[in-house]
Motif scaffolding. Structure first.
Motif, PDB file in Angstrom:
ATOM      1  N   LYS A 142       0.825  -1.217   0.000  1.00 51.77           N
ATOM      2  CA  LYS A 142       0.000   0.000   0.000  1.00 51.77           C
ATOM      3  C   LYS A 142       0.858   1.266   0.000  1.00 51.77           C
ATOM      4  O   LYS A 142       0.478   2.282  -0.591  1.00 51.77           O
ATOM      5  CB  LYS A 142      -0.964  -0.022   1.185  1.00 51.77           C
ATOM      6  CG  LYS A 142      -2.105  -1.023   1.004  1.00 51.77           C
ATOM      7  CD  LYS A 142      -3.143  -0.906   2.094  1.00 51.77           C
ATOM      8  CE  LYS A 142      -4.337  -1.822   1.824  1.00 51.77           C
ATOM      9  NZ  LYS A 142      -5.086  -1.427   0.610  1.00 51.77           N
ATOM     10  N   GLU A 145       1.686   1.649  -3.549  1.00 50.55           N
ATOM     11  CA  GLU A 145       0.546   2.146  -4.325  1.00 50.55           C
ATOM     12  C   GLU A 145       0.427   3.660  -4.234  1.00 50.55           C
ATOM     13  O   GLU A 145       0.158   4.348  -5.232  1.00 50.55           O
ATOM     14  CB  GLU A 145      -0.741   1.487  -3.832  1.00 50.55           C
ATOM     15  CG  GLU A 145      -0.867   0.007  -4.194  1.00 50.55           C
ATOM     16  CD  GLU A 145      -2.046  -0.655  -3.500  1.00 50.55           C
ATOM     17  OE1 GLU A 145      -2.832   0.064  -2.845  1.00 50.55           O
ATOM     18  OE2 GLU A 145      -2.175  -1.890  -3.591  1.00 50.55           O
ATOM     19  N   VAL A 284       0.083   5.248   5.517  1.00 48.73           N
ATOM     20  CA  VAL A 284      -0.659   3.991   5.617  1.00 48.73           C
ATOM     21  C   VAL A 284      -0.520   3.523   7.059  1.00 48.73           C
ATOM     22  O   VAL A 284       0.581   3.170   7.495  1.00 48.73           O
ATOM     23  CB  VAL A 284      -0.143   2.926   4.638  1.00 48.73           C
ATOM     24  CG1 VAL A 284      -0.945   1.636   4.801  1.00 48.73           C
ATOM     25  CG2 VAL A 284      -0.252   3.429   3.196  1.00 48.73           C
ATOM     26  N   THR A 318      -5.550   4.185   5.079  1.00 49.47           N
ATOM     27  CA  THR A 318      -4.772   4.996   4.152  1.00 49.47           C
ATOM     28  C   THR A 318      -5.222   6.454   4.247  1.00 49.47           C
ATOM     29  O   THR A 318      -6.402   6.759   4.086  1.00 49.47           O
ATOM     30  CB  THR A 318      -4.935   4.495   2.708  1.00 49.47           C
ATOM     31  OG1 THR A 318      -4.459   3.151   2.632  1.00 49.47           O
ATOM     32  CG2 THR A 318      -4.135   5.360   1.747  1.00 49.47           C
TER      33      THR A 318
END
Length: 330
Positions: A142, A145, A284, A318
Motif C-alpha cells: 500500500k 501504491e 498507511v 490509508t
C-alpha cells in the motif's frame, strides 16, 4: 495473574524487577520493542482497554518492554525474566526475531506464546500459537501504491527502515519493492519499472527518531538532485515533529508540487498533523490500540485452553491530503 509487588527500573538498558514472585498465574504479559516509541503507547492503551473486560475474569494484561527499542538484548532479558517468574501467557513484539526465537526455544515453554505487531521468522513460527497485528507485506504494498499514484513514471527512491532483524519491517520493504518492481522477491530495486533505490539506501534507523531524521537529512544533502522520494517503512522520523520539520522545510515547495514525495507507515497524531501540513504526502496506518486489545484477548483464550486463529490481522488505514480529517474514523 496479578503482580504482588513488582517494579521495574532501567539500569544499563536492562529491566530489573524488584519482586521475585507473582501472586498467582493470571498475568498476560505484553512485551513490546521499546517504551520510548509512541507507537507502543497505543498498544498499551489497548492492553488497558482489555483490562476493563478481564478484571472480572481474574486476568491482568501487563505491559512492559525495554527502555529503548535499540536495546535488543534488554527485550530478550525481559522475556527470560518473565518466563522465570511465571506468567499465564505472553505476547511479544520481537525487535530481533532470531534472538527472541532463540530464548523461546531454549526455555522449552509450557505457556502459550503469541506475537503481536511483529512476528518471528517463518522458520520459527511453530514457537508461537498466533500472530496478532498488521499484514506487513500488504502495508508495504500500500505504501508503494501511494508512491506510484504520485510518481507514475518511477524515480530514484530511498527506503527508511528500523532494525535490520525486525521481521515486520523487512516484510514491509519486500512488499514495497515487489509492488513497485512488478515481481516477487526483489532484494533491491535496480531499474524494475523504472524504480531505482539509490546506493546509500536503505537507511537503518534502529527505531530511533533522531537518528532517522539525521540520516534523512544527510541523504538529502548528499543526493540533492538524484533522489525523488523517501518511503518510510515505519513512522520514526515523524515521531519527532520538530526534527522532521527541519529536514523537510528546505524541500517543502517540492513536496507541495509533487516533485519530491514522502510516503510513511503509521498514523500517529504527529504524523496526521504533518499530513495536514503537507509535510508528508500519504500515510498507511496500522491499528496498534486494537493490536494491544486483541493480543490480550487471544492470550486470555489460550490461557483458558481455547483454540484461536493462527493469524489475526487488525487492518490498515490509508490517509492522504484529501481525506486527512476522516481517514481514521472507522
Amino acid at each position: 495473574m496479578k503482580i504482588a509487588s513488582m517494579c521495574m527500573a532501567a539500569i544499563g538498558g536492562l529491566a530489573l524487577f524488584a519482586s521475585t514472585a507473582f501472586a498467582d498465574d493470571k498475568t498476560l504479559a505484553l512485551v513490546v520493542k521499546g517504551l520510548d516509541n509512541p507507537y507502543f503507547d497505543l498498544m498499551h492503551q489497548g492492553c488497558d482497554r482489555a483490562n476493563k473486560e478481564l478484571k472480572g475474569q481474574g486476568f491482568t494484561c501487563y505491559y512492559t518492554g525495554p527502555a529503548t527499542a535499540a536495546d535488543e538484548s534488554a527485550e530478550v532479558q525481559i522475556i527470560d525474566d518473565l518466563l522465570t517468574k511465571g506468567v499465564a501467557a505472553m505476547a511479544i513484539s520481537p525487535s530481533n526475531a532470531p534472538a527472541v526465537a532463540e530464548v523461546l526455544r531454549r526455555r522449552h515453554l509450557s505457556i502459550p506464546i503469541i506475537t503481536a505487531d511483529a512476528d518471528l521468522l517463518p522458520k520459527d513460527a511453530s514457537l508461537r500459537k498466533a500472530y496478532v497485528g498488521t499484514d506487513n507485506y500488504e502495508l508495504g504494498q500500500k505504501l508503494a501504491e501511494q508512491l506510484k499514484a504520485l510518481m507514475p513514471k518511477g524515480g530514484n527512491i530511498c527506503l527508511v527502515m528500523g532494525n535490520p532483524a525486525a521481521e515486520n519491517i523487512n516484510q514491509r520493504a519486500q512488499g514495497t519493492r515487489d509492488a513497485l518492481g512488478g515481481k516477487k522477491g526483489i532484494t533491491k530495486l535496480n531499474g524494475e519499472n523504472n524504480w531505482h533505490e539509490i546506493s546509500a539506501c536503505p537507511l537503518y534507523s534502529n527505531d530511533d527518531a533522531a537518528k532517522a531524521n539525521q540520516m534523512m537529512q544527510d541523504t538529502l544533502t548528499a543526493n540533492a538532485t538524484g533522489l525523488d522520494a523517501f518511503v518510510l517503512e515505519g513512522g520514526w522520523p515523524l515521531f519527532a515533529p520538530q526534527a522532521y520539520s527541519q529536514v523537510v522545510t528546505p524541500i517543502m515547495d517540492k513536496i507541495s508540487s509533487g516533485k519530491f514525495v514522502i510516503i510513511s507507515a503509521d498514523t500517529l497524531a504527529p504524523e496526521i498533523q504533518a499530513l495536514k501540513d503537507h509535510k508528508v504526502n500519504a500515510l498507511v496506518g496500522q491499528r496498534p490500540e486494537e493490536m494491544g486489545y486483541q493480543a490480550a484477548m487471544v492470550m486470555r483464550d489460550l490461557a483458558q485452553g481455547k483454540t484461536v486463529k493462527t493469524i489475526i490481522h487488525t487492518g490498515l488505514d490509508t490517509c492522504t491530503w484529501q481525506n486527512a480529517d476522516t481517514c481514521l474514523k472507522h
